[in-house]
Design an enzyme around this catalytic site. Structure first.
Site, PDB file in Angstrom:
ATOM      1  N   GLU A  99       0.822  -1.218   0.000  1.00 45.20           N
ATOM      2  CA  GLU A  99       0.000   0.000   0.000  1.00 45.20           C
ATOM      3  C   GLU A  99       0.856   1.268   0.000  1.00 45.20           C
ATOM      4  OE1 GLU A  99      -2.779   0.199   3.269  1.00 45.20           O
ATOM      5  OE2 GLU A  99      -3.764   1.976   2.449  1.00 45.20           O
ATOM      6  N   LYS A 101      -7.055  -0.555  11.762  1.00 45.72           N
ATOM      7  CA  LYS A 101      -6.460  -0.981  10.475  1.00 45.72           C
ATOM      8  C   LYS A 101      -5.241  -0.096  10.173  1.00 45.72           C
ATOM      9  CE  LYS A 101      -5.958  -0.935   5.774  1.00 45.72           C
ATOM     10  NZ  LYS A 101      -5.094  -0.033   5.006  1.00 45.72           N
ATOM     11  N   ASP A 121       4.499 -14.115  11.769  1.00 46.97           N
ATOM     12  CA  ASP A 121       3.184 -14.630  11.375  1.00 46.97           C
ATOM     13  C   ASP A 121       2.157 -13.478  11.418  1.00 46.97           C
ATOM     14  OD1 ASP A 121       0.640 -15.823  11.384  1.00 46.97           O
ATOM     15  OD2 ASP A 121       1.353 -17.605  12.423  1.00 46.97           O
ATOM     16  N   HIS A 166      -2.141  10.479   0.489  1.00 46.56           N
ATOM     17  CA  HIS A 166      -2.272   9.089   0.054  1.00 46.56           C
ATOM     18  C   HIS A 166      -2.375   9.018  -1.468  1.00 46.56           C
ATOM     19  CE1 HIS A 166      -3.241   4.877   0.328  1.00 46.56           C
ATOM     20  NE2 HIS A 166      -4.341   5.076  -0.395  1.00 46.56           N
TER      21      HIS A 166
HETATM   22  C1  LIG Z   1       1.997  11.223   2.909  1.00 52.95           C
HETATM   23  C2  LIG Z   1       2.477  12.266   3.905  1.00 52.95           C
HETATM   24  C3  LIG Z   1       3.671  11.692   4.681  1.00 52.95           C
HETATM   25  C4  LIG Z   1       2.937  13.480   3.140  1.00 52.95           C
HETATM   26  O1  LIG Z   1       3.162  14.487   4.077  1.00 52.95           O
HETATM   27  P1  LIG Z   1       3.703  15.939   3.720  1.00 52.95           P
HETATM   28  O2  LIG Z   1       3.227  16.855   4.784  1.00 52.95           O
HETATM   29  O3  LIG Z   1       3.402  16.245   2.306  1.00 52.95           O
HETATM   30  O4  LIG Z   1       5.231  15.643   3.921  1.00 52.95           O
HETATM   31  P2  LIG Z   1       6.464  16.595   4.024  1.00 52.95           P
HETATM   32  O5  LIG Z   1       6.867  16.953   2.624  1.00 52.95           O
HETATM   33  O6  LIG Z   1       6.261  17.675   5.024  1.00 52.95           O
HETATM   34  O7  LIG Z   1       7.516  15.546   4.628  1.00 52.95           O
HETATM   35  C5  LIG Z   1       7.537  15.159   5.980  1.00 52.95           C
HETATM   36  C6  LIG Z   1       8.236  13.819   6.079  1.00 52.95           C
HETATM   37  O8  LIG Z   1       7.333  12.793   5.601  1.00 52.95           O
HETATM   38  C7  LIG Z   1       8.099  11.803   4.899  1.00 52.95           C
HETATM   39  N1  LIG Z   1       7.698  11.805   3.488  1.00 52.95           N
HETATM   40  C8  LIG Z   1       6.973  12.750   2.835  1.00 52.95           C
HETATM   41  N2  LIG Z   1       6.766  12.392   1.555  1.00 52.95           N
HETATM   42  C9  LIG Z   1       7.385  11.214   1.380  1.00 52.95           C
HETATM   43  C10 LIG Z   1       7.512  10.338   0.269  1.00 52.95           C
HETATM   44  N3  LIG Z   1       6.974  10.608  -0.918  1.00 52.95           N
HETATM   45  N4  LIG Z   1       8.203   9.203   0.447  1.00 52.95           N
HETATM   46  C11 LIG Z   1       8.752   8.902   1.644  1.00 52.95           C
HETATM   47  N5  LIG Z   1       8.662   9.693   2.732  1.00 52.95           N
HETATM   48  C12 LIG Z   1       7.988  10.833   2.603  1.00 52.95           C
HETATM   49  C13 LIG Z   1       9.558  12.194   5.036  1.00 52.95           C
HETATM   50  O9  LIG Z   1      10.112  11.560   6.176  1.00 52.95           O
HETATM   51  C14 LIG Z   1       9.478  13.685   5.235  1.00 52.95           C
HETATM   52  O10 LIG Z   1      10.563  14.220   5.926  1.00 52.95           O
HETATM   53  P3  LIG Z   1      11.881  14.745   5.101  1.00 52.95           P
HETATM   54  O11 LIG Z   1      12.410  13.584   4.332  1.00 52.95           O
HETATM   55  O12 LIG Z   1      11.380  15.827   4.182  1.00 52.95           O
HETATM   56  O13 LIG Z   1      12.781  15.224   6.166  1.00 52.95           O
HETATM   57  C15 LIG Z   1       1.357  12.725   4.902  1.00 52.95           C
HETATM   58  O14 LIG Z   1       0.299  13.274   4.156  1.00 52.95           O
HETATM   59  C16 LIG Z   1       0.840  11.627   5.774  1.00 52.95           C
HETATM   60  O15 LIG Z   1       1.457  11.260   6.769  1.00 52.95           O
HETATM   61  N6  LIG Z   1      -0.354  11.106   5.432  1.00 52.95           N
HETATM   62  C17 LIG Z   1      -0.957   9.953   6.068  1.00 52.95           C
HETATM   63  C18 LIG Z   1      -0.996   8.835   5.077  1.00 52.95           C
HETATM   64  C19 LIG Z   1      -1.443   7.541   5.677  1.00 52.95           C
HETATM   65  O16 LIG Z   1      -1.755   7.412   6.835  1.00 52.95           O
HETATM   66  N7  LIG Z   1      -1.461   6.521   4.838  1.00 52.95           N
HETATM   67  C20 LIG Z   1      -1.880   5.200   5.227  1.00 52.95           C
HETATM   68  C21 LIG Z   1      -2.753   4.611   4.179  1.00 52.95           C
HETATM   69  S1  LIG Z   1      -4.427   5.122   4.399  1.00 52.95           S
HETATM   70  C22 LIG Z   1      -5.050   3.834   5.389  1.00 52.95           C
HETATM   71  O17 LIG Z   1      -4.982   2.709   4.990  1.00 52.95           O
HETATM   72  C23 LIG Z   1      -5.349   4.015   6.843  1.00 52.95           C
HETATM   73  C24 LIG Z   1      -6.475   4.891   7.329  1.00 52.95           C
HETATM   74  C25 LIG Z   1      -6.220   6.283   6.914  1.00 52.95           C
HETATM   75  O18 LIG Z   1      -7.725   4.486   6.827  1.00 52.95           O
HETATM   76  C26 LIG Z   1      -6.425   4.729   8.847  1.00 52.95           C
HETATM   77  C27 LIG Z   1      -7.466   5.516   9.584  1.00 52.95           C
HETATM   78  O19 LIG Z   1      -8.542   5.785   9.024  1.00 52.95           O
HETATM   79  O20 LIG Z   1      -7.209   5.815  10.791  1.00 52.95           O
HETATM   80  N1  LIG Z   2      -2.087 -20.230  16.200  1.00 52.63           N
HETATM   81  C1  LIG Z   2      -0.865 -19.907  15.790  1.00 52.63           C
HETATM   82  O1  LIG Z   2      -0.465 -18.762  15.880  1.00 52.63           O
HETATM   83  C2  LIG Z   2       0.016 -20.967  15.210  1.00 52.63           C
HETATM   84  C3  LIG Z   2       1.232 -20.615  14.652  1.00 52.63           C
HETATM   85  N2  LIG Z   2       2.116 -21.554  14.176  1.00 52.63           N
HETATM   86  C4  LIG Z   2       3.428 -21.229  13.607  1.00 52.63           C
HETATM   87  O2  LIG Z   2       4.424 -21.532  14.599  1.00 52.63           O
HETATM   88  C5  LIG Z   2       5.660 -20.910  14.250  1.00 52.63           C
HETATM   89  C6  LIG Z   2       6.304 -20.317  15.485  1.00 52.63           C
HETATM   90  O3  LIG Z   2       6.499 -21.303  16.453  1.00 52.63           O
HETATM   91  P1  LIG Z   2       7.780 -21.264  17.405  1.00 52.63           P
HETATM   92  O4  LIG Z   2       7.512 -22.152  18.567  1.00 52.63           O
HETATM   93  O5  LIG Z   2       8.156 -19.850  17.691  1.00 52.63           O
HETATM   94  O6  LIG Z   2       8.892 -21.852  16.433  1.00 52.63           O
HETATM   95  P2  LIG Z   2       9.959 -22.990  16.554  1.00 52.63           P
HETATM   96  O7  LIG Z   2       9.436 -24.216  17.198  1.00 52.63           O
HETATM   97  O8  LIG Z   2      10.545 -23.106  15.189  1.00 52.63           O
HETATM   98  O9  LIG Z   2      11.039 -22.284  17.494  1.00 52.63           O
HETATM   99  C7  LIG Z   2      10.938 -22.296  18.856  1.00 52.63           C
HETATM  100  C8  LIG Z   2      12.043 -23.175  19.427  1.00 52.63           C
HETATM  101  O10 LIG Z   2      13.318 -22.595  19.154  1.00 52.63           O
HETATM  102  C9  LIG Z   2      14.235 -22.998  20.148  1.00 52.63           C
HETATM  103  N3  LIG Z   2      15.024 -21.824  20.585  1.00 52.63           N
HETATM  104  C10 LIG Z   2      16.347 -21.611  20.301  1.00 52.63           C
HETATM  105  N4  LIG Z   2      16.748 -20.432  20.807  1.00 52.63           N
HETATM  106  C11 LIG Z   2      15.694 -19.883  21.444  1.00 52.63           C
HETATM  107  C12 LIG Z   2      15.489 -18.653  22.150  1.00 52.63           C
HETATM  108  N5  LIG Z   2      16.471 -17.754  22.342  1.00 52.63           N
HETATM  109  N6  LIG Z   2      14.258 -18.393  22.631  1.00 52.63           N
HETATM  110  C13 LIG Z   2      13.247 -19.242  22.443  1.00 52.63           C
HETATM  111  N7  LIG Z   2      13.375 -20.423  21.799  1.00 52.63           N
HETATM  112  C14 LIG Z   2      14.594 -20.764  21.292  1.00 52.63           C
HETATM  113  C15 LIG Z   2      13.426 -23.625  21.274  1.00 52.63           C
HETATM  114  O11 LIG Z   2      13.655 -24.998  21.443  1.00 52.63           O
HETATM  115  P3  LIG Z   2      14.011 -26.185  20.401  1.00 52.63           P
HETATM  116  O12 LIG Z   2      15.305 -25.842  19.753  1.00 52.63           O
HETATM  117  O13 LIG Z   2      14.097 -27.368  21.280  1.00 52.63           O
HETATM  118  O14 LIG Z   2      12.870 -26.309  19.425  1.00 52.63           O
HETATM  119  C16 LIG Z   2      11.975 -23.309  20.916  1.00 52.63           C
HETATM  120  O15 LIG Z   2      11.069 -24.274  21.286  1.00 52.63           O
HETATM  121  C17 LIG Z   2       5.305 -19.859  13.231  1.00 52.63           C
HETATM  122  O16 LIG Z   2       5.717 -20.325  11.953  1.00 52.63           O
HETATM  123  C18 LIG Z   2       3.769 -19.795  13.275  1.00 52.63           C
HETATM  124  O17 LIG Z   2       3.244 -19.379  12.033  1.00 52.63           O
HETATM  125  C19 LIG Z   2       1.837 -22.891  14.287  1.00 52.63           C
HETATM  126  C20 LIG Z   2       0.640 -23.303  14.811  1.00 52.63           C
HETATM  127  C21 LIG Z   2      -0.382 -22.382  15.273  1.00 52.63           C
END
Ligand SMILES: CC(C)(COP(=O)([O-])OP(=O)([O-])OC[C@H]1O[C@@H](n2cnc3c(N)ncnc32)[C@H](O)[C@@H]1OP(=O)([O-])[O-])[C@@H](O)C(=O)NCCC(=O)NCCSC(=O)C[C@@](C)(O)CC(=O)[O-]
Ligand SMILES: NC(=O)C1=CN([C@@H]2O[C@H](COP(=O)(O)OP(=O)(O)OC[C@H]3O[C@@H](n4cnc5c(N)ncnc54)[C@H](OP(=O)(O)O)[C@@H]3O)[C@@H](O)[C@H]2O)C=CC1
Length: 423
Positions: A83, A261, A277, A375
């Protein structure tokens, strides 16, 4: 011969042969098939082991949000998302937050719940007491199957039990409370839940059915806070407008869903970029948003004594740095390196800060000039491409649509024709 989707043994074919079969089935052109088959940074044999029936990849753009200062440390945030304007918005919000010190975060610890459903118990309340009395045995059995997790300081730390009414009578739900350290934990927790199932049947006289992690990760909460100075965001009126925007979400679930969202725009993008995940994260966030029985916004906005805007977020984020695709996906590993996070909790806290930034940027735009300028300006290039523009014409068509405030497919086509004729 009629084409059919019943293809026994499809999974036994190599990826290229599966792709050829799908190409024939769907009438894909060579170019269309090539977009699927071009696996980029991933080797075909790698992806073939990650999921089933692989035919290729679905590449998603990867960008980096800048300006993030979190707990006094600078972070670049990798975001994988299709997006437009999300990454720009996050960078924009983080830039404004920096003025007052950026984001401060905290978390409750990487603790998940494993659920075991026990049915057919005559005396569920008494069975509950039996389970709670045997807590140490249950924890010992659970921990015995994951010595690695225990070695890292994690493992099953507690047992809870609840009686719930169902249409077929009461059930006992036993919760294993598991510290998953740097893992998301689903596999670890599910293994523990399956291990203790038979013992719970013996203890309660009931029959165990489901043994599975809960994605309502209310013991794995990530918190972030930021102060946005009124000067940097546009003055007192903007502070008030954002608080009113938040209050709208507070009283209306139709608005709260879109508010959240917007938060998940940022959080899901980092989830995907780090190989975590996305479904687990989305399920947890939305379930937590309605944990009181009413679907609420995940952020809160207030005015500070000095009149600045204070934003906070609290969201469960079950993300890991080991396990799942986090460990096997080379791009995810590179993205974790860009982030520089050292623990799963640090990753979760950074993601909470990104969620807050994302929400703040969207609310500021919505509550002032509206979302469409920022946007649509960024979306206009997609519209131009969709209309057939290529090369320099993409920006030319996009800029013209933005100037005219008509970011639409029909206008893009008209402009493209005009510019092509003029060439
Ligand atoms: C789009 C902006 C950032 C423009 O904003 P602007 O005021 O035109 O930006 P600016 O020119 O003053 O720039 C400010 C800073 O924004 C960044 N920036 C500025 N332009 C760019 C660009 N082209 N590419 C990358 N970064 C950019 C950049 O960091 C920049 O700093 P600088 O680099 O100048 O120091 C602003 O209007 C904004 O924040 N809008 C919000 C947009 C948004 O939320 N989009 C999400 C998708 S919509 C949605 O799915 C969610 C929603 C909206 O439904 C959620 C809800 O309802 O709550
Ligand atoms: N409802 C849900 O959300 C579900 C999600 N999943 C999937 O499960 C996966 C994640 O499971 P997860 O258990 O994290 O993965 P893994 O089993 O791959 O990894 C966890 C294992 O890593 C080992 N491990 C090594 N270092 C560390 C550390 N520093 N901290 C913790 N554990 C360590 C542990 O033991 P050991 O080496 O003995 O394994 C641990 O059990 C994802 O792919 C997810 O999409 C699956 C089913 C349902």
């Amino acid at each position: 011969m009629d084409k059919t989707s019943k293809i026994s043994g499809f999974y036994k074919l190599p990826p290229q042969e599966r792709l050829n079969a799908v190409k024939q089935y769907a009438g894909l052109s060579d170019d269309e098939a090539a977009t699927l088959g071009n696996t980029g940074a991933l080797k075909p044999e790698q992806i073939d082991r990650m999921v089933e029936n692989v035919i290729g990849v679905m590449p998603v753009p990867m960008g980096v949000a800048v300006n993030f200062l979190i707990n006094g440390r600078d972070y670049l945030i990798p975001m994988a998302i299709e997006e437009p304007s999300v990454i720009a918005a996050a960078s924009n919000a983080a830039k404004m937050a920096r003025e007052k010190g950026g984001f401060t975060t905290s978390s409750t610890g990487p603790v998940m719940r494993g659920l075991i459903q026990v049915t057919g118990i005559k005396d569920p309340y008494s069975a509950r007491f039996s389970v709670l009395s045997a807590k140490n045995n249950i924890m010992e059995m659970a921990n015995a199957v994951d010595p690695v997790l225990v070695k890292f300081g994690g493992g099953c730390k507690d047992v809870e039990a609840y009686v719930k009414d169902t249409p077929h009578g009461p059930i006992l739900v036993v919760h294993l409370i598991v510290d998953c350290r740097d893992a998301m934990g689903a596999n670890a927790v599910n293994t523990m839940a399956e291990t203790v199932g038979p013992y719970l049947e013996k203890l309660t006289g009931g029959k165990v059915y489901l043994r599975i992690i809960s994605n309502l990760a209310d013991k794995r909460l990530m918190r972030a806070r930021a102060v946005f100075s009124k000067e940097s965001i546009g003055g007192d009126d903007v502070v008030d407008a954002i608080i009113k925007a938040y209050e709208f979400a507070l009283v209306d679930p139709y608005r709260a869903a879109t508010h959240n969202k917007g938060i998940m725009n940022g959080i899901s993008a980092v989830t995907l970029a780090t190989g975590n995940d996305t479904r687990a994260i989305e399920a947890g966030a939305h379930a937590y948003a309605s944990i009181t029985g009413t679907y609420l916004p995940l952020t809160i906005y207030e005015k500070s004594a000095g009149g600045d805007l204070v934003g906070t977020i609290e969201v469960p984020l079950a993300v890991g740095l080991v396990g799942g695709a986090t460990a096997s996906h080379p791009t995810a590993k590179a993205n974790v390196k860009i982030l520089g996070v050292k623990t799963a909790s640090e990753l979760g806290e950074v993601m909470a800060a990104v969620g807050l930034a994302q929400n703040f940027a969207a609310l500021r735009a919505l509550a002032t000039e509206g979302i469409q300028r920022g946007h649509m300006q960024l979306h206009s290039r997609n519209v131009a491409i969709h209309a057939g523009a290529t090369g320099d014409l993409i920006d030319k068509v996009a800029e013209a649509m933005v100037r005219e405030k008509k970011v639409r497919a029909d206008r893009a086509k008209e402009l493209l024709e005009q510019f092509t004729k003029a060439h």
